[in-house]
Motif scaffolding. Sequence first.
Motif, PDB file in Angstrom:
ATOM      1  N   LYS A  46       3.197 -23.940  -7.902  1.00 39.78           N
ATOM      2  CA  LYS A  46       2.174 -24.571  -7.459  1.00 39.78           C
ATOM      3  C   LYS A  46       2.550 -24.757  -5.918  1.00 39.78           C
ATOM      4  CE  LYS A  46      -0.147 -26.534 -11.229  1.00 39.78           C
ATOM      5  NZ  LYS A  46      -0.451 -27.708 -12.099  1.00 39.78           N
ATOM      6  N   LEU A  47       3.715 -25.000  -5.505  1.00 43.55           N
ATOM      7  CA  LEU A  47       4.300 -25.455  -4.139  1.00 43.55           C
ATOM      8  C   LEU A  47       4.007 -23.887  -3.473  1.00 43.55           C
ATOM      9  CD1 LEU A  47       7.299 -27.666  -4.673  1.00 43.55           C
ATOM     10  CD2 LEU A  47       4.822 -28.210  -3.644  1.00 43.55           C
ATOM     11  N   ILE A  48       4.603 -22.698  -4.011  1.00 41.41           N
ATOM     12  CA  ILE A  48       4.635 -21.638  -3.373  1.00 41.41           C
ATOM     13  C   ILE A  48       3.006 -21.181  -3.146  1.00 41.41           C
ATOM     14  CG2 ILE A  48       5.157 -19.108  -3.525  1.00 41.41           C
ATOM     15  CD1 ILE A  48       7.588 -20.191  -5.467  1.00 41.41           C
ATOM     16  N   GLY A  49       2.287 -21.348  -4.061  1.00 32.91           N
ATOM     17  CA  GLY A  49       0.744 -20.848  -4.178  1.00 32.91           C
ATOM     18  C   GLY A  49      -0.233 -22.006  -3.128  1.00 32.91           C
ATOM     19  N   LEU A  50       0.641 -23.036  -2.679  1.00 33.44           N
ATOM     20  CA  LEU A  50      -0.112 -23.954  -1.887  1.00 33.44           C
ATOM     21  C   LEU A  50      -1.173 -24.849  -2.770  1.00 33.44           C
ATOM     22  CD1 LEU A  50      -0.407 -22.644   1.862  1.00 33.44           C
ATOM     23  CD2 LEU A  50       0.332 -24.904   0.968  1.00 33.44           C
ATOM     24  N   LEU A  51      -0.975 -24.812  -3.868  1.00 30.88           N
ATOM     25  CA  LEU A  51      -1.896 -25.595  -4.677  1.00 30.88           C
ATOM     26  C   LEU A  51      -1.422 -26.947  -4.822  1.00 30.88           C
ATOM     27  CD1 LEU A  51      -2.338 -23.069  -7.822  1.00 30.88           C
ATOM     28  CD2 LEU A  51      -3.803 -23.412  -5.836  1.00 30.88           C
ATOM     29  N   GLU A  52      -0.129 -27.084  -4.359  1.00 29.83           N
ATOM     30  CA  GLU A  52       0.521 -28.638  -4.226  1.00 29.83           C
ATOM     31  C   GLU A  52       1.449 -28.490  -2.797  1.00 29.83           C
ATOM     32  OE1 GLU A  52      -0.119 -31.293  -5.499  1.00 29.83           O
ATOM     33  OE2 GLU A  52      -0.975 -30.985  -7.603  1.00 29.83           O
ATOM     34  N   GLY A  63       8.948 -16.046   5.862  1.00 29.08           N
ATOM     35  CA  GLY A  63       9.213 -16.543   6.995  1.00 29.08           C
ATOM     36  C   GLY A  63       8.520 -17.549   7.713  1.00 29.08           C
ATOM     37  N   ARG A  64       7.383 -18.122   6.908  1.00 27.87           N
ATOM     38  CA  ARG A  64       6.739 -18.923   7.475  1.00 27.87           C
ATOM     39  C   ARG A  64       6.556 -20.191   6.637  1.00 27.87           C
ATOM     40  NH1 ARG A  64       0.691 -16.623   8.343  1.00 27.87           N
ATOM     41  NH2 ARG A  64       0.588 -18.412   9.730  1.00 27.87           N
ATOM     42  N   ASN A  65       7.118 -21.490   7.410  1.00 24.94           N
ATOM     43  CA  ASN A  65       7.014 -22.710   6.860  1.00 24.94           C
ATOM     44  C   ASN A  65       5.664 -23.314   6.485  1.00 24.94           C
ATOM     45  OD1 ASN A  65       6.996 -25.389   6.304  1.00 24.94           O
ATOM     46  ND2 ASN A  65       8.680 -25.946   7.576  1.00 24.94           N
ATOM     47  N   LEU A  66       5.518 -23.347   4.894  1.00 24.19           N
ATOM     48  CA  LEU A  66       4.068 -23.525   4.551  1.00 24.19           C
ATOM     49  C   LEU A  66       3.359 -24.987   5.117  1.00 24.19           C
ATOM     50  CD1 LEU A  66       4.032 -22.388   0.993  1.00 24.19           C
ATOM     51  CD2 LEU A  66       3.839 -21.251   3.125  1.00 24.19           C
ATOM     52  N   ALA A  67       4.327 -25.770   5.287  1.00 18.82           N
ATOM     53  CA  ALA A  67       3.794 -27.226   5.752  1.00 18.82           C
ATOM     54  C   ALA A  67       3.226 -27.160   7.529  1.00 18.82           C
ATOM     55  CB  ALA A  67       5.146 -28.154   5.980  1.00 18.82           C
ATOM     56  N   ILE A  74      -3.472 -20.546   5.862  1.00 18.75           N
ATOM     57  CA  ILE A  74      -3.528 -20.808   4.633  1.00 18.75           C
ATOM     58  C   ILE A  74      -4.520 -19.688   3.962  1.00 18.75           C
ATOM     59  CG2 ILE A  74      -4.455 -22.535   2.959  1.00 18.75           C
ATOM     60  CD1 ILE A  74      -3.740 -24.795   4.964  1.00 18.75           C
ATOM     61  N   ALA A  75      -5.417 -19.309   4.470  1.00 21.11           N
ATOM     62  CA  ALA A  75      -6.088 -18.378   3.955  1.00 21.11           C
ATOM     63  C   ALA A  75      -5.404 -17.065   3.554  1.00 21.11           C
ATOM     64  CB  ALA A  75      -7.663 -18.044   4.782  1.00 21.11           C
ATOM     65  N   GLN A  76      -4.717 -16.568   4.950  1.00 18.54           N
ATOM     66  CA  GLN A  76      -3.850 -15.423   4.761  1.00 18.54           C
ATOM     67  C   GLN A  76      -2.834 -15.468   3.745  1.00 18.54           C
ATOM     68  OE1 GLN A  76      -2.263 -15.319   8.633  1.00 18.54           O
ATOM     69  NE2 GLN A  76      -4.046 -14.214   9.619  1.00 18.54           N
ATOM     70  N   ARG A  79      -3.839 -14.836   0.210  1.00 17.70           N
ATOM     71  CA  ARG A  79      -4.175 -13.624  -0.012  1.00 17.70           C
ATOM     72  C   ARG A  79      -2.970 -12.873  -0.316  1.00 17.70           C
ATOM     73  NH1 ARG A  79      -8.500 -13.899   3.969  1.00 17.70           N
ATOM     74  NH2 ARG A  79      -7.371 -12.979   5.567  1.00 17.70           N
ATOM     75  N   MET A  80      -1.970 -13.443   0.254  1.00 16.11           N
ATOM     76  CA  MET A  80      -0.630 -12.543  -0.007  1.00 16.11           C
ATOM     77  C   MET A  80       0.112 -12.991  -1.422  1.00 16.11           C
ATOM     78  SD  MET A  80       2.168 -13.393   2.867  1.00 16.11           S
ATOM     79  CE  MET A  80       3.500 -13.720   1.789  1.00 16.11           C
ATOM     80  N   ILE A  81      -0.608 -13.958  -2.233  1.00 15.77           N
ATOM     81  CA  ILE A  81      -0.017 -14.261  -3.543  1.00 15.77           C
ATOM     82  C   ILE A  81      -1.034 -14.053  -4.475  1.00 15.77           C
ATOM     83  CG2 ILE A  81       0.770 -16.258  -4.776  1.00 15.77           C
ATOM     84  CD1 ILE A  81       2.417 -16.974  -2.407  1.00 15.77           C
ATOM     85  N   GLY A  82      -0.593 -13.348  -5.590  1.00 14.12           N
ATOM     86  CA  GLY A  82      -1.280 -13.137  -6.881  1.00 14.12           C
ATOM     87  C   GLY A  82      -0.748 -14.264  -7.907  1.00 14.12           C
TER      88      GLY A  82
END
Length: 226
Positions: A46-52, A63-67, A74-76, A79-82
Amino acid sequence: MIRFEQVSKRYPGNANALEALSFALAPAEMAFVTGHSGAGKSTLLKLIGLLERPSHGAVTVAGRNLAQMRQRGIAQHRRMIGMVFQDHHLLLDRSVQANVELPLVVAGIPAEERAKRARAALEKVGLGGMEQRLPVRLSTGEQQRVGIARAIVARPAVLLADEPTGNLDPQLAVEIMGLFAEFQAIGTTVLVATHDLVLIKRIRKRVLVLDHGRLVDDVPATEVAA
Ligand code: ADP
Ligand code: ADP
């Protein structure tokens, strides 16, 4: 492709679900995450998928810090994640094709192109010709394949799966894991959470072992015993 640096996650009112977790996955690498129920496998995905969001530490994808991501980023990122789930999360009253096209609708792809890509994705998971069926009329294994087709239809760089074979018999489970390995072979980074050790030993990929939120082992594919 994916990097965790000293990542901790605490849900309100709970002990830490993840504790100072650090690891990295290279592009086109495939790994399993395993551990007991409650070990933190779902939370990690969930952390990788930005669900948490992490409570501490940094999660970096491509290479991009999700925080540090804002709305557009976030939208991009999404789309990178299945993502593939144990209970497939299909819309049961919509055709197989409509289900698989969903991520493309969200991405604003025109109908004709969507239909073409959905057909290609269904071919890839061995469900060519099933476009107009309703998911309720499919077997459990076929439903799971529809879920995988939907996860890969937008050609994500990263494929995450949370207990994708939890409801399948062992033979079907091996087939589904084989599919994930095929996506890895064409360059997708694949991370699969499972507690099925028999399956892990058959597929022989890197294994991250969680215990109460801590990474207690990281076994390279070459050292996974048969
Ligand atoms: P696993 O996937 O390995 O079973 P989870 O990541 O689902 O583990 O859970 C890790 C820990 O975090 C467990 O103790 C679980 O109860 C807790 N947890 C998970 N999600 C939540 C939540 N939304 N709120 C509170 N606690 C949670
Ligand atoms: P999964 O591991 O497939 O996410 P779970 O049954 O563990 O399935 O969790 C279902 C949902 O409940 C998830 O959204 C999870 O975050 C949440 N959850 C899990 N454990 C807890 C908990 N202890 N408290 C509150 N929510 C939780």
